[in-house]
Design a protein around this motif. Structure first.
Motif, PDB file in Angstrom:
ATOM      1  N   LEU A  41      49.126  35.504  47.973  1.00  0.00           N
ATOM      2  CA  LEU A  41      49.037  36.885  47.637  1.00  0.00           C
ATOM      3  C   LEU A  41      49.057  37.763  46.196  1.00  0.00           C
ATOM      4  CD1 LEU A  41      46.029  38.711  49.443  1.00  0.00           C
ATOM      5  CD2 LEU A  41      48.567  40.355  50.129  1.00  0.00           C
ATOM      6  N   LEU A  42      47.386  37.468  45.176  1.00  0.00           N
ATOM      7  CA  LEU A  42      47.803  38.289  43.647  1.00  0.00           C
ATOM      8  C   LEU A  42      47.323  39.771  44.162  1.00  0.00           C
ATOM      9  CD1 LEU A  42      47.173  35.370  41.739  1.00  0.00           C
ATOM     10  CD2 LEU A  42      49.267  36.105  41.990  1.00  0.00           C
ATOM     11  N   GLN A  43      46.542  39.970  44.553  1.00  0.00           N
ATOM     12  CA  GLN A  43      45.861  41.180  44.745  1.00  0.00           C
ATOM     13  C   GLN A  43      44.855  41.572  46.209  1.00  0.00           C
ATOM     14  OE1 GLN A  43      43.261  43.845  40.989  1.00  0.00           O
ATOM     15  NE2 GLN A  43      44.467  41.565  40.720  1.00  0.00           N
ATOM     16  N   SER A  44      45.098  42.292  46.800  1.00  0.00           N
ATOM     17  CA  SER A  44      43.665  42.603  47.790  1.00  0.00           C
ATOM     18  C   SER A  44      43.412  44.460  47.657  1.00  0.00           C
ATOM     19  CB  SER A  44      43.911  42.299  49.235  1.00  0.00           C
ATOM     20  OG  SER A  44      45.446  43.648  49.737  1.00  0.00           O
ATOM     21  N   HIS A  45      41.804  44.613  47.848  1.00  0.00           N
ATOM     22  CA  HIS A  45      41.894  45.600  48.410  1.00  0.00           C
ATOM     23  C   HIS A  45      40.785  45.679  49.240  1.00  0.00           C
ATOM     24  CE1 HIS A  45      42.137  45.535  43.345  1.00  0.00           C
ATOM     25  NE2 HIS A  45      42.622  47.122  43.396  1.00  0.00           N
ATOM     26  N   MET A  46      40.511  46.855  49.556  1.00  0.00           N
ATOM     27  CA  MET A  46      39.737  47.081  50.355  1.00  0.00           C
ATOM     28  C   MET A  46      39.217  48.622  50.697  1.00  0.00           C
ATOM     29  SD  MET A  46      42.033  48.437  53.698  1.00  0.00           S
ATOM     30  CE  MET A  46      41.138  49.333  54.423  1.00  0.00           C
ATOM     31  N   GLN A  47      38.072  48.784  51.375  1.00  0.00           N
ATOM     32  CA  GLN A  47      36.939  49.288  51.541  1.00  0.00           C
ATOM     33  C   GLN A  47      36.235  49.748  53.283  1.00  0.00           C
ATOM     34  OE1 GLN A  47      33.063  50.405  49.032  1.00  0.00           O
ATOM     35  NE2 GLN A  47      31.958  48.344  50.167  1.00  0.00           N
ATOM     36  N   LEU A  48      36.470  50.214  53.435  1.00  0.00           N
ATOM     37  CA  LEU A  48      35.833  50.109  54.674  1.00  0.00           C
ATOM     38  C   LEU A  48      34.331  51.196  55.438  1.00  0.00           C
ATOM     39  CD1 LEU A  48      38.268  53.096  56.449  1.00  0.00           C
ATOM     40  CD2 LEU A  48      38.438  50.686  56.916  1.00  0.00           C
ATOM     41  N   THR A  49      33.833  50.115  55.674  1.00  0.00           N
ATOM     42  CA  THR A  49      32.750  50.125  55.671  1.00  0.00           C
ATOM     43  C   THR A  49      32.108  50.706  57.616  1.00  0.00           C
ATOM     44  OG1 THR A  49      32.224  48.019  55.599  1.00  0.00           O
ATOM     45  CG2 THR A  49      31.879  49.163  53.581  1.00  0.00           C
ATOM     46  N   THR A  50      30.985  49.970  57.471  1.00  0.00           N
ATOM     47  CA  THR A  50      31.444  49.006  59.019  1.00  0.00           C
ATOM     48  C   THR A  50      31.797  48.452  59.941  1.00  0.00           C
ATOM     49  OG1 THR A  50      29.052  47.886  58.790  1.00  0.00           O
ATOM     50  CG2 THR A  50      28.440  49.559  59.063  1.00  0.00           C
ATOM     51  N   GLY A  51      32.783  47.826  58.971  1.00  0.00           N
ATOM     52  CA  GLY A  51      33.450  46.843  59.525  1.00  0.00           C
ATOM     53  C   GLY A  51      34.865  47.617  58.283  1.00  0.00           C
ATOM     54  N   VAL A  52      35.479  45.943  58.138  1.00  0.00           N
ATOM     55  CA  VAL A  52      36.814  46.093  56.545  1.00  0.00           C
ATOM     56  C   VAL A  52      35.849  45.104  55.722  1.00  0.00           C
ATOM     57  CG1 VAL A  52      38.595  45.830  55.604  1.00  0.00           C
ATOM     58  CG2 VAL A  52      37.880  47.331  58.009  1.00  0.00           C
ATOM     59  N   GLU A  53      35.426  45.627  54.376  1.00  0.00           N
ATOM     60  CA  GLU A  53      35.402  44.557  53.470  1.00  0.00           C
ATOM     61  C   GLU A  53      36.815  43.941  52.662  1.00  0.00           C
ATOM     62  OE1 GLU A  53      32.635  45.422  50.814  1.00  0.00           O
ATOM     63  OE2 GLU A  53      31.514  46.555  52.412  1.00  0.00           O
ATOM     64  N   TYR A  54      36.974  42.886  52.195  1.00  0.00           N
ATOM     65  CA  TYR A  54      38.222  43.239  51.563  1.00  0.00           C
ATOM     66  C   TYR A  54      38.185  41.827  49.963  1.00  0.00           C
ATOM     67  CZ  TYR A  54      41.439  43.807  55.519  1.00  0.00           C
ATOM     68  OH  TYR A  54      42.234  44.325  56.284  1.00  0.00           O
ATOM     69  N   LEU A  55      38.442  42.685  48.820  1.00  0.00           N
ATOM     70  CA  LEU A  55      38.330  41.852  47.892  1.00  0.00           C
ATOM     71  C   LEU A  55      39.639  41.715  47.271  1.00  0.00           C
ATOM     72  CD1 LEU A  55      36.202  41.348  45.141  1.00  0.00           C
ATOM     73  CD2 LEU A  55      37.066  43.400  44.661  1.00  0.00           C
ATOM     74  N   VAL A  56      39.667  39.947  47.966  1.00  0.00           N
ATOM     75  CA  VAL A  56      41.170  39.361  47.167  1.00  0.00           C
ATOM     76  C   VAL A  56      41.079  38.481  46.446  1.00  0.00           C
ATOM     77  CG1 VAL A  56      43.189  38.125  48.919  1.00  0.00           C
ATOM     78  CG2 VAL A  56      41.324  40.258  49.774  1.00  0.00           C
TER      79      VAL A  56
END
Length: 138
Positions: free
Chosen positions: A67-82
């Protein structure tokens, strides 16, 4: 009767404006660099690599190497940019032991990719959807 309905609607609208002004609505702040919980990370990465292996034409399965990098964003669920590094394993596609597959050591068969993917999840409902992914050979 029509006047009472309009009055109730205006009162509701005024209450919503007041609540918004007082800051009770949380603003979504976009993607933030936060590590995933171990459980969410494992299930998200598992979903991604299963999806990758299902659409791949490779004879061998791949697995997440790092796993090199992870970003998350809370919306109606969870969005991961990985961003992950995936590598070819010694297991062929029809293998049933995909979890314990060793990474390919034969230099003619070694192959690795760096993959960026965007995934939407609702972890508490065990729902995953891969929105976008791109992989580049390293």
């Amino acid at each position: 009767m029509g006047g009472v309905c309009w009055r109730n609607l205006l009162l509701l609208l005024a209450a919503l404006v007041l609540v918004a002004k007082l800051g009770h609505f949380q603003r979504w702040g976009g993607f933030q660099k936060k590590s995933m919980s171990k459980k969410n990370m494992n299930s998200t990465l598992k979903f991604f690599i299963e999806n990758y292996n299902n659409v791949s034409n490779d004879t061998y399965l791949f697995r997440v190497d790092k796993l090199l990098q992870s970003h998350m964003q809370l919306t109606t669920g969870v969005e991961y940019l990985v961003t992950v590094k995936i590598s070819r394993t010694k297991c062929k596609r029809n293998s049933t032991k995909s979890r314990s597959c060793a990474i390919q050591s034969n230099k003619n068969l070694k192959k690795s990719f760096t993959c960026d993917f965007l995934m939407y999840t609702v972890p508490w409902m065990n729902y995953y959807q891969l929105w976008n992914n791109s992989c580049v050979e390293v």
